[in-house]
Design an enzyme around this catalytic site. Structure first.
Site, mmCIF file in Angstrom:
data_model
loop_
_atom_site.group_PDB
_atom_site.id
_atom_site.type_symbol
_atom_site.label_atom_id
_atom_site.label_comp_id
_atom_site.label_asym_id
_atom_site.label_seq_id
_atom_site.Cartn_x
_atom_site.Cartn_y
_atom_site.Cartn_z
ATOM 1 C CG HIS A 146 24.329 16.922 -32.297
ATOM 2 N ND1 HIS A 146 23.539 17.038 -31.291
ATOM 3 C CD2 HIS A 146 25.009 15.883 -32.176
ATOM 4 C CE1 HIS A 146 23.700 16.280 -30.344
ATOM 5 N NE2 HIS A 146 24.648 15.495 -30.704
ATOM 6 C CG ASN A 159 30.734 14.969 -23.195
ATOM 7 O OD1 ASN A 159 31.624 14.300 -22.684
ATOM 8 N ND2 ASN A 159 30.057 15.611 -22.824
ATOM 9 C CG HIS A 193 24.044 10.493 -31.424
ATOM 10 N ND1 HIS A 193 24.272 9.851 -30.205
ATOM 11 C CD2 HIS A 193 24.212 11.835 -31.514
ATOM 12 C CE1 HIS A 193 24.467 11.090 -29.600
ATOM 13 N NE2 HIS A 193 24.418 12.186 -30.305
ATOM 14 C CG ASP A 215 27.876 12.646 -30.997
ATOM 15 O OD1 ASP A 215 27.101 13.480 -31.175
ATOM 16 O OD2 ASP A 215 28.629 12.686 -29.767
ATOM 17 N N GLY A 253 32.619 18.647 -29.646
ATOM 18 C CA GLY A 253 31.963 17.922 -31.004
ATOM 19 C C GLY A 253 32.762 18.063 -32.171
ATOM 20 C CG ASP A 281 23.097 13.496 -27.170
ATOM 21 O OD1 ASP A 281 23.880 12.658 -26.601
ATOM 22 O OD2 ASP A 281 23.422 14.203 -28.351
#
Length: 371
Positions: free
Chosen positions: A18, A232, A16, A259, A278, A107
């Site tokens: 980004h 979050n 997970h 994350d 984030g 997501d």
């Protein structure tokens, strides 16, 4: 000759992250994100689809894959979206996407429609793919941006209730039991989520889940009026944090994922209410957990490696070659985000003292990071 102080640790796998490309390369790129991951000892990651364009078609996933093929220094596996533009209204062509993605996820958005999630699960089951869910009931958010707890009440912030997470997990577990779909829950943060998943596993539901280092090490009592504390789901209370640790130790929680969610300095400089959700963490995840969970005996090194290496790869069928990093676990240092390889610098662990420096990350004989 290898330094005798260095400990060889298998390459971590984060399901997970980004990496923001295509579409948001001012926040992070595949190149900077993968290099940051290698710095943290990671040799494989899975990138979420909330990009521009959203990874909701073969063409759009292909755009990301082209950048991965060109720029990534480690293995990067893209997710595809469950619904078109992640709007929850129209299912993607999951059959066409199945061999192009590691799994399916919206997501950043909970799938609000039960019927849409049931349809997605049935198709994922048919295709032999995993549904990876960000669970969030929009009807319960009420404009919140931190946990609906003591800090929010004391300082006049709008809170996000725990049920917005665990309520949708309960719904999805009922659907997963009904459909037989392989189901993975993103970034759980509440004690109720842990217990609901524990009970589902006992019933034989095909479910796994992840939490993140910040939920294991931080809670709302530590919050500050700074955007680096906004993520979050939000940091919950101390009882939630303890439940997550218990869930790691009893096997309810299978994976620890960072994350990793970089934003520009401006986007994170607007306080708790107005900053973007984030934080970053892939470069420091292992040192902070080794220092504050393993060394004090809260969880074992074996359990930590299960959650960072073996369970993640087993669940998502991610292969592992000769991949490892070399750590000096006695070396002490202070986290200074300005020294990150990642383009994102927002972390609540800024200034923490940790043990463990990675000297090298190697994949099949190629050194992809060197101190």
């Amino acid at each position: 000759m290898t330094d005798s102080r260095l400990i060889k640790i298998p390459g971590f796998c984060d399901v997970h992250v980004h990496f923001r490309e295509p579409g948001f390369s001012y926040k992070e790129t595949i190149k900077s994100g993968s290099c940051a991951a290698a710095h943290g000892g990671y040799t494989a990651v899975c990138t979420m689809p909330n990009l521009k364009p959203v990874s909701d078609s073969v063409e759009h996933v292909g755009e990301q894959q082209d950048i991965i093929d060109r720029d990534a220094c480690i293995a990067v596996y893209p997710y595809a979206a469950i619904t078109m533009e992640q709007k929850g209204e129209e299912l993607t062509d999951m059959s066409a996407l199945a061999d192009k993605c590691i799994a399916f996820s919206d997501d950043g958005h909970g799938v609000q429609s039960e019927e849409m999630m049931r349809t997605a699960m049935l198709e994922a089951k048919r295709l032999g793919k995993i549904i990876t869910a960000h669970c969030e009931d929009n009807s319960l958010l009420r404009g919140g941006y931190i946990h609906d707890g003591v800090y929010a009440a004391d300082y006049g912030h709008r809170g996000i209730c725990s049920e917005s997470e665990w309520g949708q997990i309960a719904r999805d577990l009922r659907l997963a039991e009904e459909t037989g779909c392989a189901y993975h829950v993103c970034h759980i943060s509440t004690k109720e989520s842990v217990e609901i998943i524990r009970q589902a596993k006992a019933r034989g539901v095909d479910v796994t889940c992840e939490t993140a280092p910040h939920y294991l090490l931080l809670d709302e009592s530590m919050l500050e009026e700074d955007g680096k504390w906004k993520m979050n789901p939000p940091l919950r209370d101390a009882s939630d944090r303890q439940a997550l640790i218990d869930g790691i130790n009893d096997g309810t929680i299978d994976c620890i994922a960072t994350d990793h969610a970089p934003h520009s300095a401006d986007e994170k400089s607007r306080g708790l209410e107005k900053s973007a959700f984030g934080i970053v963490g892939i470069e420091i995840a292992f040192p902070i957990m080794y220092t504050y969970l393993v060394k004090p005996g809260i969880i074992s090194m074996e359990k930590l490696l299960d959650c960072l290496v073996y369970n993640t790869r087993r669940r998502f069928n991610i292969p592992m070659g000769d991949e490892y990093s070399l750590w000096d676990l006695d070396a002490e240092w202070t986290i200074e985000p300005e020294n990150f390889i990642s383009m994102g610098h927002a972390t609540p662990f800024d200034g923490w003292k940790v043990c463990g420096i990675n000297h090298s990350t190697v994949i099949n004989g190629e050194e992809v990071y060197k101190l």
